[in-house]
Design a protein around this motif. Structure first.
Motif, PDB file in Angstrom:
ATOM      1  N   VAL A  11      51.315  10.358  -8.398  1.00 41.30           N
ATOM      2  CA  VAL A  11      52.196  10.093  -7.225  1.00 41.30           C
ATOM      3  C   VAL A  11      52.628  11.562  -6.414  1.00 41.30           C
ATOM      4  N   ALA A  12      52.941  12.454  -7.315  1.00 39.56           N
ATOM      5  CA  ALA A  12      53.304  13.732  -6.824  1.00 39.56           C
ATOM      6  C   ALA A  12      52.130  14.334  -5.985  1.00 39.56           C
ATOM      7  N   VAL A  13      50.900  14.168  -6.639  1.00 43.97           N
ATOM      8  CA  VAL A  13      49.687  14.793  -5.859  1.00 43.97           C
ATOM      9  C   VAL A  13      49.462  14.014  -4.522  1.00 43.97           C
ATOM     10  N   PHE A  14      49.701  12.907  -4.495  1.00 43.23           N
ATOM     11  CA  PHE A  14      49.502  12.214  -3.214  1.00 43.23           C
ATOM     12  C   PHE A  14      50.334  12.577  -2.428  1.00 43.23           C
ATOM     13  N   MET A  15      51.762  12.606  -2.831  1.00 47.59           N
ATOM     14  CA  MET A  15      52.892  13.163  -1.763  1.00 47.59           C
ATOM     15  C   MET A  15      52.623  14.323  -1.502  1.00 47.59           C
ATOM     16  N   LEU A  16      52.030  15.386  -2.441  1.00 51.47           N
ATOM     17  CA  LEU A  16      51.504  16.754  -1.829  1.00 51.47           C
ATOM     18  C   LEU A  16      50.712  16.632  -0.736  1.00 51.47           C
ATOM     19  N   ALA A  17      49.387  15.813  -1.094  1.00 52.11           N
ATOM     20  CA  ALA A  17      48.407  15.788   0.274  1.00 52.11           C
ATOM     21  C   ALA A  17      49.077  15.118   1.488  1.00 52.11           C
ATOM     22  N   VAL A  18      49.825  14.171   1.342  1.00 60.68           N
ATOM     23  CA  VAL A  18      50.350  13.314   2.507  1.00 60.68           C
ATOM     24  C   VAL A  18      51.379  14.578   3.312  1.00 60.68           C
ATOM     25  N   ALA A  19      52.027  15.524   2.315  1.00 59.23           N
ATOM     26  CA  ALA A  19      52.758  16.447   3.069  1.00 59.23           C
ATOM     27  C   ALA A  19      52.348  17.289   3.839  1.00 59.23           C
ATOM     28  N   ILE A  20      51.068  17.875   3.263  1.00 58.18           N
ATOM     29  CA  ILE A  20      50.143  18.915   4.106  1.00 58.18           C
ATOM     30  C   ILE A  20      49.781  18.131   5.243  1.00 58.18           C
ATOM     31  N   VAL A  21      48.845  17.058   4.990  1.00 58.24           N
ATOM     32  CA  VAL A  21      48.511  16.549   6.422  1.00 58.24           C
ATOM     33  C   VAL A  21      49.334  16.152   7.376  1.00 58.24           C
ATOM     34  N   TYR A  22      50.628  15.702   6.892  1.00 56.14           N
ATOM     35  CA  TYR A  22      51.684  15.231   7.982  1.00 56.14           C
ATOM     36  C   TYR A  22      52.206  16.527   8.604  1.00 56.14           C
ATOM     37  N   GLY A  23      52.367  17.828   7.715  1.00 54.00           N
ATOM     38  CA  GLY A  23      52.807  18.937   8.369  1.00 54.00           C
ATOM     39  C   GLY A  23      51.785  19.527   9.089  1.00 54.00           C
ATOM     40  N   VAL A  24      50.682  19.730   9.015  1.00 52.70           N
ATOM     41  CA  VAL A  24      49.770  20.173  10.019  1.00 52.70           C
ATOM     42  C   VAL A  24      49.283  19.364  11.082  1.00 52.70           C
ATOM     43  N   THR A  42      58.980  13.836  -7.457  1.00 55.21           N
ATOM     44  CA  THR A  42      58.098  13.062  -8.143  1.00 55.21           C
ATOM     45  C   THR A  42      57.484  13.968  -9.203  1.00 55.21           C
ATOM     46  N   GLY A  43      57.209  15.037  -8.835  1.00 55.73           N
ATOM     47  CA  GLY A  43      56.669  16.180  -9.937  1.00 55.73           C
ATOM     48  C   GLY A  43      57.553  16.521 -10.926  1.00 55.73           C
ATOM     49  N   MET A  44      58.796  16.448 -10.738  1.00 52.99           N
ATOM     50  CA  MET A  44      59.857  16.763 -11.925  1.00 52.99           C
ATOM     51  C   MET A  44      60.036  15.750 -12.713  1.00 52.99           C
ATOM     52  N   ILE A  45      60.061  14.511 -12.178  1.00 54.24           N
ATOM     53  CA  ILE A  45      60.167  13.369 -13.013  1.00 54.24           C
ATOM     54  C   ILE A  45      58.629  13.250 -13.947  1.00 54.24           C
ATOM     55  N   GLY A  46      57.767  13.304 -13.454  1.00 54.62           N
ATOM     56  CA  GLY A  46      56.499  13.258 -14.136  1.00 54.62           C
ATOM     57  C   GLY A  46      56.320  14.309 -15.188  1.00 54.62           C
ATOM     58  N   PHE A  47      56.705  15.409 -14.998  1.00 54.02           N
ATOM     59  CA  PHE A  47      56.782  16.579 -15.782  1.00 54.02           C
ATOM     60  C   PHE A  47      57.802  16.435 -16.994  1.00 54.02           C
ATOM     61  N   TYR A  48      58.851  15.872 -16.619  1.00 51.82           N
ATOM     62  CA  TYR A  48      59.776  15.465 -17.679  1.00 51.82           C
ATOM     63  C   TYR A  48      59.335  14.325 -18.658  1.00 51.82           C
ATOM     64  N   LEU A  49      58.459  13.351 -18.121  1.00 48.60           N
ATOM     65  CA  LEU A  49      58.022  12.148 -19.016  1.00 48.60           C
ATOM     66  C   LEU A  49      57.131  12.626 -19.975  1.00 48.60           C
TER      67      LEU A  49
END
Length: 132
Positions: A11-24, A42-49
């Motif tokens: 989900v974090a990878v997806f959010m990063l891709a969406v953020a980049i596309v949306y920002g550009v 989501t990256g912090m939660i995934g890393f912690y788990l």
């Protein structure tokens, strides 16, 4: 626990891709910032788990051969009913209304916040929930 961590990582990878596309594409700073913050969360939660899963026992959800009954048993401790969160939430609601209606409102809501926090912290030191 590892499966949940991997799901959050995807989900974090997806959010990063969406953020980049949306920002550009939109060049809109508020939404782009919100999406990057969502990626970070989501990256912090995934890393912690994933990080924690290597330090705890393997749960039934991590075993592909497990049955539903393998995860049965005591789940953990759940706090009994309490009025303290309601008092604290009402104090917080009134305090956040302070900038809207006037900063003077904080003088009346600060005691409510302190009482709610006090009740919640010391919930197990008095009354029927007192440890013996």
């Amino acid at each position: 626990m590892r499966i949940q961590g991997v799901l959050f990582a995807w989900v974090a990878v997806f959010m990063l891709a969406v953020a980049i596309v949306y920002g550009v594409w939109s060049k809109e700073p508020v939404g782009t910032t919100a999406l990057f913050l969502s990626f970070a969360l989501t990256g912090m939660i995934g890393f912690y788990l994933v990080f924690t899963s290597s330090r705890v026992d393997t749960g039934a959800q991590d075993n592909k051969q497990a049955d539903v009954a393998d995860d049965a048993g005591e789940v953990g401790f759940f706090s009994p009913h309490s009025w303290a969160p309601l008092v604290l939430a009402l104090g917080g609601l009134a305090a956040f209304c302070g900038p809207v209606f006037g900063w003077w409102l904080l003088y009346f809501t600060a005691p409510l916040l302190v009482v709610g926090l006090w009740l919640w912290i010391y919930e197990y030191y008095r009354g029927e929930n007192q440890n013996q």
